[in-house]
Design a protein around this motif. Structure first.
Motif, PDB file in Angstrom:
ATOM      1  N   PRO A 158      -8.260  -0.104  -4.726  1.00 44.10           N
ATOM      2  CA  PRO A 158      -7.043  -0.833  -5.219  1.00 44.10           C
ATOM      3  C   PRO A 158      -6.952  -1.954  -5.233  1.00 44.10           C
ATOM      4  O   PRO A 158      -6.768  -2.879  -4.613  1.00 44.10           O
ATOM      5  CB  PRO A 158      -6.510  -0.692  -3.357  1.00 44.10           C
ATOM      6  CG  PRO A 158      -7.513  -0.388  -2.749  1.00 44.10           C
ATOM      7  CD  PRO A 158      -8.114  -0.006  -3.086  1.00 44.10           C
TER       8      PRO A 158
ATOM      9  N   MET B 147       0.731  -1.324  -0.098  1.00 43.96           N
ATOM     10  CA  MET B 147       0.276   0.133   0.013  1.00 43.96           C
ATOM     11  C   MET B 147       1.012   0.806   0.111  1.00 43.96           C
ATOM     12  O   MET B 147       2.477   1.253   0.092  1.00 43.96           O
ATOM     13  CB  MET B 147      -1.298  -0.085   1.428  1.00 43.96           C
ATOM     14  CG  MET B 147      -1.944  -0.760   0.817  1.00 43.96           C
ATOM     15  SD  MET B 147      -3.107  -1.099   0.070  1.00 43.96           S
ATOM     16  CE  MET B 147      -2.621  -2.014  -1.115  1.00 43.96           C
TER      17      MET B 147
ATOM     18  N   TRP C 241      -4.219   3.128  -8.891  1.00 46.38           N
ATOM     19  CA  TRP C 241      -5.681   3.071  -8.096  1.00 46.38           C
ATOM     20  C   TRP C 241      -6.294   2.608  -9.361  1.00 46.38           C
ATOM     21  O   TRP C 241      -6.309   3.382 -10.067  1.00 46.38           O
ATOM     22  CB  TRP C 241      -6.007   3.363  -7.522  1.00 46.38           C
ATOM     23  CG  TRP C 241      -5.356   3.310  -5.474  1.00 46.38           C
ATOM     24  CD1 TRP C 241      -4.119   2.820  -5.466  1.00 46.38           C
ATOM     25  CD2 TRP C 241      -5.854   3.361  -4.275  1.00 46.38           C
ATOM     26  NE1 TRP C 241      -3.554   2.473  -3.830  1.00 46.38           N
ATOM     27  CE2 TRP C 241      -4.843   2.969  -2.902  1.00 46.38           C
ATOM     28  CE3 TRP C 241      -7.287   3.022  -3.437  1.00 46.38           C
ATOM     29  CZ2 TRP C 241      -4.364   2.508  -2.230  1.00 46.38           C
ATOM     30  CZ3 TRP C 241      -7.234   2.924  -2.451  1.00 46.38           C
ATOM     31  CH2 TRP C 241      -6.235   3.229  -1.728  1.00 46.38           C
TER      32      TRP C 241
ATOM     33  N   ASP D 274      -9.821  -7.794  -2.458  1.00 46.27           N
ATOM     34  CA  ASP D 274      -8.360  -8.698  -2.239  1.00 46.27           C
ATOM     35  C   ASP D 274      -8.557  -9.529  -2.836  1.00 46.27           C
ATOM     36  O   ASP D 274      -9.792 -10.710  -2.990  1.00 46.27           O
ATOM     37  CB  ASP D 274      -9.460  -8.974  -0.796  1.00 46.27           C
ATOM     38  CG  ASP D 274      -8.387 -10.009   0.543  1.00 46.27           C
ATOM     39  OD1 ASP D 274      -7.444 -10.951  -0.185  1.00 46.27           O
ATOM     40  OD2 ASP D 274      -8.530 -10.696   1.129  1.00 46.27           O
TER      41      ASP D 274
ATOM     42  N   ARG E  92       8.170   1.487   2.651  1.00 51.14           N
ATOM     43  CA  ARG E  92       7.856  -0.541   2.243  1.00 51.14           C
ATOM     44  C   ARG E  92       9.112  -0.573   2.168  1.00 51.14           C
ATOM     45  O   ARG E  92      10.129   0.085   1.331  1.00 51.14           O
ATOM     46  CB  ARG E  92       7.287  -0.838   1.977  1.00 51.14           C
ATOM     47  CG  ARG E  92       5.254  -0.355   1.163  1.00 51.14           C
ATOM     48  CD  ARG E  92       5.133  -0.998   3.119  1.00 51.14           C
ATOM     49  NE  ARG E  92       3.752  -0.497   3.481  1.00 51.14           N
ATOM     50  CZ  ARG E  92       3.460   0.520   3.795  1.00 51.14           C
ATOM     51  NH1 ARG E  92       3.834   1.491   4.749  1.00 51.14           N
ATOM     52  NH2 ARG E  92       1.757   0.521   4.207  1.00 51.14           N
TER      53      ARG E  92
END
Length: 399
Positions: free
Chosen positions: A109, A29, A47, A84, A33
């Motif tokens: 997303p 996300m 997105w 998901d 990271r």
């Protein structure tokens, strides 16, 4: 995010769910990271953003294959807005075009390898499946034209008045459960709500308002399995009611026929019983009045009469039993139609003439060869005379 090192993906899979090498199911996300660059490679994708006046068509590149004949994949509310990919696979998602569309203004997303999203402004995702790679354009990109879609088909449908004319929208589905037998159109949710209002005695105006009212919310969610289940239950209930009606009609018809047959049988049995009782009472009365012997004679006479039994012969010829009497008996039988089955009058007359001629010849020979003896008196042939209409002369006496 793609993993450089690891086990090999299973055949037919394009996303790794168990740490295999390849595109990983987890997404990174927005934010900072850290992943070891020797093991992972990271590629950024935007997105999914659907224009405010458009819709987004979702195409899954992962999941189970579509059933034969299906044009779109079955939808489960657990899929949500397809954010998901792991849940999509675990809940039995299928490859291909998904039935729900992303509504205007959606911002999701979504996994760029797991799903492609078509809008009139942009196509989101990265084609990796063989089916998708076979239709990319010269720049290795997918557009809505690649799927045979038009610009207006990805825009919001507006149903608005034009001048003084109001319009309504009629939705036609290209796949799904068939309509119940005899129906020409379907209604989302069936007619259970209308039936409930009729049972409550509601006014016709209220029922008309319900029928003509807005179904936008149901149409927007027409792929919801709960609505599918309701439609299936309604269709099943209609088919069950139809079958029960036919069964009830058949059963009632059979019961009516059985009752009729039983009634006829009982009536006939009672009639026979009544006749038997009446005869028994009659016989008992006759016995008391005339005695058993006379009653028996009456019963025999009645039986002979009802059975059409011939007690007296049709032809009676009295005499001494000579040849002339035999010829006369033959003549009487011929006239009565006994041996010739009721032949015509002309044929009977010819036979009569032949018999008379033969009798005269035999009588002449008999008189010439014997002494003339006075004829005996004619015997009582009243019965025979009544039958043939005349009295034949008796043969000459021989004693």
């Amino acid at each position: 995010m793609a993993k450089r090192l690891g086990g090999q993906l299973r055949e037919g899979h394009v996303i790794a769910f168990k740490g295999e090498a390849g595109y990983q199911a987890s997404l990174l996300m927005p934010g900072l990271r850290f992943r070891p660059w020797l093991v992972y490679s990271v590629k950024k994708f935007p997105w999914v953003q659907v224009p405010a006046d458009g819709i987004g068509v979702v195409i899954a590149q992962v999941g189970a294959p579509l059933p034969p004949g299906a044009k779109s994949a079955f939808y489960n509310p657990a899929f949500g807005n397809f954010a998901d990919v792991r849940s999509f696979i675990d809940q039995g998602g299928q490859q291909g075009v998904q039935r729900p569309v992303l509504p205007p203004g959606s911002l999701v997303p979504m996994h760029p390898v797991g799903f492609l999203v078509l809008t009139y402004a942009q196509t989101f995702g990265f084609p990796v499946s063989p089916d998708m790679l076979s239709i990319v354009d010269s720049t290795n990109q997918l557009t809505y034209e690649s799927f045979g879609l038009q610009l207006n088909e990805l825009q919001v449908v507006r149903i608005a008045p034009e001048g003084d004319v109001d319009y309504v929208g009629v939705v036609t589905t290209l796949e799904g459960d068939p309509l119940p037998s005899g129906d020409i159109a379907g209604r989302l949710g069936g007619y259970t709500d209308v039936e409930a209002m009729e049972a409550e005695g509601r006014l016709d105006q209220e029922i008309m308002e319900l029928l003509l009212g807005s179904k936008n919310n149901l149409h927007n969610n027409y792929q919801d399995p709960t609505l599918h289940g309701q439609r299936r239950r309604n269709n099943a209930a209609a088919r069950t009611a139809e079958a029960e009606g036919e069964a009830n009609f058949t059963r009632m018809t059979g019961e009516a026929q059985a009752s009729r047959t039983q009634a006829i049988g009982v009536a006939e049995a009672r009639a026979i019983e009544a006749q038997g009782l009446a005869r028994a009472v009659g016989y008992e009365a006759q016995t008391d009045a005339f005695g058993s012997g006379a009653t028996a004679i009456v019963a025999v006479a009645q039986a002979v009469s009802e059975g059409h039994v011939k007690v007296v012969p049709d032809v009676l010829v009295a005499g001494g039993g000579g040849s002339v009497e035999g010829l006369a008996a033959t003549l009487m039988n011929t006239l009565a139609g006994g041996s010739n089955g009721g032949e015509g009058i002309g044929s009977a007359k010819k036979r009569l003439d032949a018999v008379v001629s033969k009798v005269e010849k035999d009588a002449g020979k008999h008189r010439s060869s014997t002494d003339m003896v006075p004829e005996a008196p004619i015997e009582d042939l009243t019965t025979s005379a009544d039958l043939v209409g005349e009295v034949l002369p008796p043969p000459p006496s021989t004693g």
